[in-house]
Design a protein around this motif. Structure first.
Motif, PDB file in Angstrom:
ATOM      1  N   ASP A 117       0.840  -1.199   0.000  1.00 37.96           N
ATOM      2  CA  ASP A 117       0.000   0.000   0.000  1.00 37.96           C
ATOM      3  C   ASP A 117       0.874   1.248   0.000  1.00 37.96           C
ATOM      4  O   ASP A 117       1.945   1.275   0.610  1.00 37.96           O
ATOM      5  CB  ASP A 117      -0.907   0.033   1.235  1.00 37.96           C
ATOM      6  CG  ASP A 117      -2.023  -0.995   1.174  1.00 37.96           C
ATOM      7  OD1 ASP A 117      -2.506  -1.284   0.068  1.00 37.96           O
ATOM      8  OD2 ASP A 117      -2.400  -1.506   2.245  1.00 37.96           O
ATOM      9  N   LEU A 118       0.375   2.288  -0.672  1.00 37.23           N
ATOM     10  CA  LEU A 118       1.082   3.564  -0.668  1.00 37.23           C
ATOM     11  C   LEU A 118       0.800   4.332   0.619  1.00 37.23           C
ATOM     12  O   LEU A 118       1.616   5.132   1.062  1.00 37.23           O
ATOM     13  CB  LEU A 118       0.666   4.411  -1.874  1.00 37.23           C
ATOM     14  CG  LEU A 118       0.973   3.800  -3.245  1.00 37.23           C
ATOM     15  CD1 LEU A 118       0.410   4.692  -4.344  1.00 37.23           C
ATOM     16  CD2 LEU A 118       2.453   3.582  -3.430  1.00 37.23           C
ATOM     17  N   GLY A 119      -0.341   4.075   1.223  1.00 36.77           N
ATOM     18  CA  GLY A 119      -0.781   4.801   2.409  1.00 36.77           C
ATOM     19  C   GLY A 119      -0.260   4.212   3.707  1.00 36.77           C
ATOM     20  O   GLY A 119       0.744   3.494   3.730  1.00 36.77           O
ATOM     21  N   PRO A 120      -0.961   4.498   4.811  1.00 34.52           N
ATOM     22  CA  PRO A 120      -0.504   4.134   6.158  1.00 34.52           C
ATOM     23  C   PRO A 120      -0.255   2.644   6.378  1.00 34.52           C
ATOM     24  O   PRO A 120       0.600   2.286   7.169  1.00 34.52           O
ATOM     25  CB  PRO A 120      -1.639   4.614   7.069  1.00 34.52           C
ATOM     26  CG  PRO A 120      -2.346   5.656   6.287  1.00 34.52           C
ATOM     27  CD  PRO A 120      -2.183   5.281   4.842  1.00 34.52           C
ATOM     28  N   GLY A 138       1.158   0.641   4.435  1.00 35.64           N
ATOM     29  CA  GLY A 138       2.330   0.170   3.707  1.00 35.64           C
ATOM     30  C   GLY A 138       3.485   1.152   3.793  1.00 35.64           C
ATOM     31  O   GLY A 138       4.145   1.282   4.817  1.00 35.64           O
ATOM     32  N   LEU A 139       3.708   1.882   2.701  1.00 37.55           N
ATOM     33  CA  LEU A 139       4.816   2.834   2.643  1.00 37.55           C
ATOM     34  C   LEU A 139       4.576   4.076   3.484  1.00 37.55           C
ATOM     35  O   LEU A 139       5.502   4.785   3.820  1.00 37.55           O
ATOM     36  CB  LEU A 139       5.072   3.253   1.188  1.00 37.55           C
ATOM     37  CG  LEU A 139       5.719   2.183   0.321  1.00 37.55           C
ATOM     38  CD1 LEU A 139       5.620   2.555  -1.150  1.00 37.55           C
ATOM     39  CD2 LEU A 139       7.170   1.990   0.724  1.00 37.55           C
ATOM     40  N   ASP A 140       3.327   4.335   3.806  1.00 40.99           N
ATOM     41  CA  ASP A 140       2.941   5.488   4.631  1.00 40.99           C
ATOM     42  C   ASP A 140       3.381   6.809   4.005  1.00 40.99           C
ATOM     43  O   ASP A 140       3.952   7.685   4.664  1.00 40.99           O
ATOM     44  CB  ASP A 140       3.495   5.357   6.047  1.00 40.99           C
ATOM     45  CG  ASP A 140       2.782   6.264   7.037  1.00 40.99           C
ATOM     46  OD1 ASP A 140       1.644   6.695   6.748  1.00 40.99           O
ATOM     47  OD2 ASP A 140       3.362   6.540   8.106  1.00 40.99           O
ATOM     48  N   LEU A 141       3.114   6.948   2.693  1.00 38.16           N
ATOM     49  CA  LEU A 141       3.439   8.195   2.005  1.00 38.16           C
ATOM     50  C   LEU A 141       2.539   9.301   2.530  1.00 38.16           C
ATOM     51  O   LEU A 141       1.321   9.179   2.530  1.00 38.16           O
ATOM     52  CB  LEU A 141       3.232   8.066   0.500  1.00 38.16           C
ATOM     53  CG  LEU A 141       4.124   7.100  -0.265  1.00 38.16           C
ATOM     54  CD1 LEU A 141       3.797   7.152  -1.750  1.00 38.16           C
ATOM     55  CD2 LEU A 141       5.586   7.392  -0.038  1.00 38.16           C
ATOM     56  N   GLU A 142       3.134  10.370   2.989  1.00 34.04           N
ATOM     57  CA  GLU A 142       2.378  11.535   3.414  1.00 34.04           C
ATOM     58  C   GLU A 142       1.991  12.327   2.172  1.00 34.04           C
ATOM     59  O   GLU A 142       2.505  12.092   1.078  1.00 34.04           O
ATOM     60  CB  GLU A 142       3.206  12.367   4.370  1.00 34.04           C
ATOM     61  CG  GLU A 142       3.505  11.623   5.662  1.00 34.04           C
ATOM     62  CD  GLU A 142       4.372  12.426   6.612  1.00 34.04           C
ATOM     63  OE1 GLU A 142       4.704  13.586   6.308  1.00 34.04           O
ATOM     64  OE2 GLU A 142       4.715  11.880   7.663  1.00 34.04           O
ATOM     65  N   SER A 143       1.114  13.290   2.323  1.00 32.46           N
ATOM     66  CA  SER A 143       0.602  14.031   1.171  1.00 32.46           C
ATOM     67  C   SER A 143       1.708  14.712   0.376  1.00 32.46           C
ATOM     68  O   SER A 143       1.675  14.728  -0.852  1.00 32.46           O
ATOM     69  CB  SER A 143      -0.462  15.040   1.597  1.00 32.46           C
ATOM     70  OG  SER A 143       0.067  15.943   2.539  1.00 32.46           O
ATOM     71  N   LEU A 144       2.705  15.248   1.050  1.00 37.60           N
ATOM     72  CA  LEU A 144       3.807  15.909   0.347  1.00 37.60           C
ATOM     73  C   LEU A 144       4.622  14.904  -0.471  1.00 37.60           C
ATOM     74  O   LEU A 144       4.998  15.174  -1.612  1.00 37.60           O
ATOM     75  CB  LEU A 144       4.703  16.658   1.336  1.00 37.60           C
ATOM     76  CG  LEU A 144       5.800  17.521   0.726  1.00 37.60           C
ATOM     77  CD1 LEU A 144       5.214  18.559  -0.235  1.00 37.60           C
ATOM     78  CD2 LEU A 144       6.605  18.205   1.810  1.00 37.60           C
ATOM     79  N   ALA A 187      -3.772   7.780  -2.813  1.00 34.86           N
ATOM     80  CA  ALA A 187      -3.363   7.473  -1.440  1.00 34.86           C
ATOM     81  C   ALA A 187      -3.951   6.162  -0.945  1.00 34.86           C
ATOM     82  O   ALA A 187      -3.435   5.564   0.001  1.00 34.86           O
ATOM     83  CB  ALA A 187      -3.750   8.614  -0.514  1.00 34.86           C
ATOM     84  N   THR A 188      -5.018   5.699  -1.571  1.00 30.43           N
ATOM     85  CA  THR A 188      -5.662   4.450  -1.148  1.00 30.43           C
ATOM     86  C   THR A 188      -5.217   3.251  -1.975  1.00 30.43           C
ATOM     87  O   THR A 188      -5.656   2.135  -1.728  1.00 30.43           O
ATOM     88  CB  THR A 188      -7.198   4.577  -1.247  1.00 30.43           C
ATOM     89  OG1 THR A 188      -7.571   4.727  -2.621  1.00 30.43           O
ATOM     90  CG2 THR A 188      -7.707   5.753  -0.436  1.00 30.43           C
TER      91      THR A 188
END
Length: 109
Positions: free
Chosen positions: A28-31, A33-39, A65-66
């Protein structure tokens, strides 16, 4: 094309100092998994826009993000495939259009 996009995403994340050693298409790109923040997500999309001559809308940014890595690569590959009849192609320029012309066309819509 999808594998090439996936490799580009992983390399971009590596350059952004993310640990991508165990990243797979299911990461996942979001929390979760990778936890990519918006920036970080914005930085990644700018790199994708520059590399592939596409444009992401605000709605796209919320959806990205999802997604997981494989879903993102597939979505981009679909957008870049001439004649693809999916919602992801909305706002993209026809095949053979330069990235600058594509950006101008999308911006004009």
């Amino acid at each position: 094309m999808r594998d090439q996009i996936s490799q580009f995403i992983v390399q971009a994340l590596r350059e952004m100092n993310y640990d991508v050693e165990d990243v797979t298409d299911e990461t996942d790109l979001g929390p979760a998994g990778l936890d990519l923040e918006s920036l970080a997500l914005a930085d990644l999309t700018v790199q994708l826009e520059d590399e592939y001559g596409i444009k992401f809308s605000d709605e796209d940014m919320e959806t990205l993000a999802t997604m997981n890595l494989g879903e993102l690569a597939t979505t981009l590959a679909d957008r870049l495939t001439p004649g693809a009849d999916t919602p992801a192609t909305a706002g993209t320029a026809p095949a053979g259009t330069s990235p600058a012309a594509a950006s101008a066309q999308v911006s004009a819509e």
